[in-house]
Design a protein around this motif. Structure first.
Motif, PDB file in Angstrom:
ATOM      1  N   HIS A 127       0.855  -1.188   0.000  1.00  0.00           N
ATOM      2  CA  HIS A 127       0.000   0.000   0.000  1.00  0.00           C
ATOM      3  C   HIS A 127       0.892   1.239   0.000  1.00  0.00           C
ATOM      4  O   HIS A 127       1.656   1.438   0.940  1.00  0.00           O
ATOM      5  CB  HIS A 127      -0.911   0.027   1.231  1.00  0.00           C
ATOM      6  N   MET A 128       0.795   2.062  -1.054  1.00  0.00           N
ATOM      7  CA  MET A 128       1.574   3.301  -1.088  1.00  0.00           C
ATOM      8  C   MET A 128       0.982   4.272  -0.069  1.00  0.00           C
ATOM      9  O   MET A 128      -0.204   4.557  -0.091  1.00  0.00           O
ATOM     10  CB  MET A 128       1.510   3.920  -2.504  1.00  0.00           C
ATOM     11  N   ASN A 129       1.813   4.735   0.845  1.00  0.00           N
ATOM     12  CA  ASN A 129       1.295   5.642   1.856  1.00  0.00           C
ATOM     13  C   ASN A 129       2.155   6.888   2.039  1.00  0.00           C
ATOM     14  O   ASN A 129       1.856   7.704   2.899  1.00  0.00           O
ATOM     15  CB  ASN A 129       1.191   4.925   3.209  1.00  0.00           C
ATOM     16  N   LEU A 130       3.217   7.055   1.238  1.00  0.00           N
ATOM     17  CA  LEU A 130       4.105   8.203   1.443  1.00  0.00           C
ATOM     18  C   LEU A 130       4.642   8.702   0.110  1.00  0.00           C
ATOM     19  O   LEU A 130       5.143   7.924  -0.696  1.00  0.00           O
ATOM     20  CB  LEU A 130       5.276   7.800   2.345  1.00  0.00           C
ATOM     21  N   VAL A 131       4.508  10.008  -0.094  1.00  0.00           N
ATOM     22  CA  VAL A 131       5.138  10.672  -1.238  1.00  0.00           C
ATOM     23  C   VAL A 131       6.021  11.781  -0.680  1.00  0.00           C
ATOM     24  O   VAL A 131       5.571  12.602   0.126  1.00  0.00           O
ATOM     25  CB  VAL A 131       4.101  11.269  -2.213  1.00  0.00           C
ATOM     26  N   LEU A 132       7.268  11.763  -1.099  1.00  0.00           N
ATOM     27  CA  LEU A 132       8.247  12.716  -0.574  1.00  0.00           C
ATOM     28  C   LEU A 132       8.726  13.632  -1.694  1.00  0.00           C
ATOM     29  O   LEU A 132       9.202  13.172  -2.725  1.00  0.00           O
ATOM     30  CB  LEU A 132       9.437  11.965   0.020  1.00  0.00           C
ATOM     31  N   HIS A 133       8.589  14.954  -1.482  1.00  0.00           N
ATOM     32  CA  HIS A 133       9.055  15.947  -2.442  1.00  0.00           C
ATOM     33  C   HIS A 133      10.121  16.821  -1.778  1.00  0.00           C
ATOM     34  O   HIS A 133       9.930  17.277  -0.644  1.00  0.00           O
ATOM     35  CB  HIS A 133       7.918  16.866  -2.893  1.00  0.00           C
ATOM     36  N   LYS A 134      11.194  17.062  -2.492  1.00  0.00           N
ATOM     37  CA  LYS A 134      12.178  18.035  -2.006  1.00  0.00           C
ATOM     38  C   LYS A 134      11.735  19.429  -2.446  1.00  0.00           C
ATOM     39  O   LYS A 134      11.278  19.629  -3.571  1.00  0.00           O
ATOM     40  CB  LYS A 134      13.567  17.744  -2.581  1.00  0.00           C
ATOM     41  N   ILE A 135      11.908  20.419  -1.569  1.00  0.00           N
ATOM     42  CA  ILE A 135      11.583  21.808  -1.902  1.00  0.00           C
ATOM     43  C   ILE A 135      12.755  22.706  -1.520  1.00  0.00           C
ATOM     44  O   ILE A 135      13.593  22.337  -0.698  1.00  0.00           O
ATOM     45  CB  ILE A 135      10.286  22.272  -1.193  1.00  0.00           C
ATOM     46  N   ASP A 136      12.806  23.882  -2.122  1.00  0.00           N
ATOM     47  CA  ASP A 136      13.982  24.744  -1.957  1.00  0.00           C
ATOM     48  C   ASP A 136      13.802  25.849  -0.926  1.00  0.00           C
ATOM     49  O   ASP A 136      14.634  26.741  -0.811  1.00  0.00           O
ATOM     50  CB  ASP A 136      14.383  25.348  -3.309  1.00  0.00           C
ATOM     51  N   GLU A 137      12.715  25.811  -0.161  1.00  0.00           N
ATOM     52  CA  GLU A 137      12.474  26.851   0.840  1.00  0.00           C
ATOM     53  C   GLU A 137      11.675  26.256   1.992  1.00  0.00           C
ATOM     54  O   GLU A 137      10.806  25.404   1.780  1.00  0.00           O
ATOM     55  CB  GLU A 137      11.714  28.025   0.209  1.00  0.00           C
TER      56      GLU A 137
END
Length: 624
Positions: A127-137
């Motif tokens: 079960h996909m339960n996590l999406v991780l995005h890098k951000i610059d601020e």
């Protein structure tokens, strides 16, 4: 979360996440999207004043979303912070790829999204339960101080104003009591409480000096709100108009632009209000305000604190120049790619309405110096240009409104020439016909020579149009390529080549002498084909009114200072003293042509008048 190869880019955030019990609980029992600031984002932020637990939860949402699921316009996700304040999502189209922003932070699309599995599942399925995005601020929530009673986690714009002094975002900075009071006086609280997503501009108290508060009314307050769009400074396109609530088609209409300047390594953001239609209290024109505290997220949009109210015109031209000198120099340098040269004097027209004129001379405070406005249109884009002293400048910021006039910021300094005679003719639409005539046989090429000094009396388009009425067959043939030699001979009678270029004032000075009968003597100037005998009369010398000349094209009467007397003709100088790097151009309203100079035979063959032909033969024999 299991560390991945990209883990070290957001180590600081991971460290905060590890120590947050609420965040770890969320990770264990909810599907989550995490926006993880990279390490450099924390370095740029400096000391963390917020509660680190609150800060981490504000970077999390219980709705898992990959980049292609974040929507295609302005949308929002509810964060996991108490009160569920929204995270505003924006898509920005680029030339090569689109960018996605969360509040003012850019999602680094090159990062790999991380998928995990819910703890405690025993179904045997993934079960996909996590999406991780890098951000610059780093995303900073708008919340009360952790020691405050009745903490606020998700205020509307009005609640922000009401509880301003207790909010972490604005501790020990500015105050907004004056604008809050004006909102209450005008019963405008509702527009700051309206649900949805909007952009609010709040002037700080420092900008209400000198009785400025009295000029803020209900319409002015409306002009501080952009409805139905959440505009953070970085993703928002600059110099694009946005409608405000002050948008009455039959009364007041105000639009807003974002713009910025570069001061060293620092970007300074501004907002400009442009009152397109005003009334007795609201002056048309642009008011520029610096954004002193940008990108404050609230429940119903975003707030930007600005250094003074928009729409309020209460400064003189001098005061505006002093207030915005950094901005003026910055956008000028950006537009030209080089530093401004220091002008010896400042020429400006004393009537702002002249900017609406088209190629008509506008007198400046320097006697005998004029400006010429023109609107250049390419497709749907219109550009205002203005010429002075031979310099054609582009207006890069029009209509800065003042109590005693208007300021147009331009990208060049008048009176500091930067083009040759050739380049000037090639880019000036008023002398398009003369330039085309000079191209028939290469006459124009010599005008690129910077080792010579030219004085070129150039007939305007109107001059050739008038000549075509008087000599229709001859002038028509003059512009035909098979008669190019004769066109060149005609232009050579207008071109003076000598050691120094001649201004109108210099020619007038040389022709002030009179003979025994009181008749003014002609000056003889050496041209590329013989000589040119004339004298100059300055009609503006005594009363500064100039010579009235009817412009049939624009159905107006314009005043000109200089009149050239040549062979009994009085030729107005439409635009004198156009300075170039290798000479001076005088744009005249009639060519140096008499009826007998160009003749058409019965066989419709063009030939040069005998006196001109003799000069041509003599020149040929000398060459032999």
């Amino acid at each position: 979360i299991v560390p991945t190869p990209t883990f070290f880019f957001y180590f600081q955030f991971y460290s905060l996440l590890e120590h947050s019990k609420l965040a770890n609980f969320t990770l264990g029992f909810k599907q989550v999207t995490i926006f993880a600031p990279i390490n450099t984002a924390f370095q740029k932020m400096g000391d963390i004043k917020e509660d680190t637990n609150d800060l981490v939860l504000y970077h999390m949402s219980s709705i898992p979303r990959k980049t292609n699921e974040l929507g295609t316009s302005y949308t929002s996700l509810s964060s996991e912070l108490s009160g569920n304040p929204p995270l505003w999502i924006a898509h920005v189209r680029g030339q090569y790829h689109d960018d996605i922003y969360v509040n003012n932070a850019r999602v680094l699309l090159q990062s790999v999204q991380y998928n995990g599995h819910q703890y405690g599942t025993n179904s045997g399925k993934d079960h996909m339960n996590l999406v991780l995005h890098k951000i610059d601020e780093v995303l900073v929530p708008t919340i009360s101080h952790k020691l405050a009673s009745n903490r606020i986690y998700n205020p509307t714009a009005w609640e922000f104003l009401e509880k301003y002094e207790s909010l972490m975002q604005v501790q020990d900075t500015h105050r907004v009591r004056n604008f809050r009071q004006k909102i209450e006086e005008n019963n405008k609280q509702d527009i700051f409480n309206t649900e949805g997503g909007h952009t609010f501009f709040i002037p700080v108290d420092e900008g209400f000096g000198n009785g400025r508060a009295a000029l803020v009314d209900a319409k002015t307050i409306d002009g501080h709100v952009i409805p139905k769009q959440v505009l953070f400074t970085t993703p928002t396109k600059k110099d694009i108009p946005y409608q405000t609530l002050a948008n009455d088609q039959n009364n007041i209409r105000v639009i807003i632009f974002f713009t910025q300047e570069q001061r060293g390594s620092t970007v300074i953001n501004y907002v400009k209000s442009h009152t397109l239609f005003g009334d007795g209290k609201h002056t048309p024109g642009v008011v520029l305000a610096e954004i002193v505290k940008p990108n404050i997220p609230v429940k119903n949009g975003v707030i930007h604190l600005i250094h003074k109210p928009l729409m309020v015109v209460d400064s003189t031209v001098r005061e505006l120049l002093q207030e915005h000198m950094d901005y003026i120099c910055s956008i000028g340098n950006t537009a030209r790619g080089e530093n401004f040269k220091e002008p010896e004097y400042l020429d400006y027209a004393d009537n702002p309405d002249y900017a609406r004129n088209n190629q008509n001379p506008v007198p400046t405070l320097a006697r005998g110096k004029y400006l010429y406005f023109n609107v250049v249109q390419a497709g749907d884009n219109k550009t205002l240009t203005v010429e002075g002293g031979g310099v054609n400048a582009t207006v890069i910021q029009p209509d800065l409104a003042a109590t005693n006039g208007v300021i147009h910021i331009i990208d060049r300094v008048f009176g500091v020439p930067y083009t040759t005679v050739y380049d000037k003719l090639a880019t000036d639409a008023v002398v398009r016909d003369s330039f085309m005539l000079g191209n028939l046989q290469g006459f124009n090429e010599q005008l690129k020579d910077t080792t010579k000094k030219f004085t070129y009396f150039v007939p305007s388009n109107r001059a050739w149009a008038d000549a075509k009425v008087a000599l229709p067959s001859a002038i028509r043939k003059l512009f035909m390529r098979e008669y190019a030699y004769h066109a060149t001979a005609t232009l050579e009678n207008h071109l003076v080549i000598s050691d120094a270029a001649f201004t109108m004032e210099r020619i007038k000075q040389l022709t002030n002498e009179t003979n025994a009968f009181g008749i003014r003597r002609n000056i003889e100037l050496p041209t590329a084909r013989g000589s040119l005998k004339l004298y100059v009369e300055d009609r503006g010398d005594s009363n500064n009114l100039g010579q009235p000349v009817v412009d049939l094209y624009n159905c107006i009467c314009i005043l000109l200072d200089f009149i050239i007397h040549w062979k009994g003709e009085k030729i107005p100088v439409f635009r004198p003293n156009v300075e170039c790097t290798n000479g001076i151009i005088h744009i005249i309203d009639a060519p140096f042509l008499k009826e007998g100079d160009i003749q058409v035979s019965s066989a419709s063959v063009l030939y040069i008048a005998p006196q001109i032909l003799m000069i041509m033969i003599a020149k040929f024999l000398l060459l032999e």
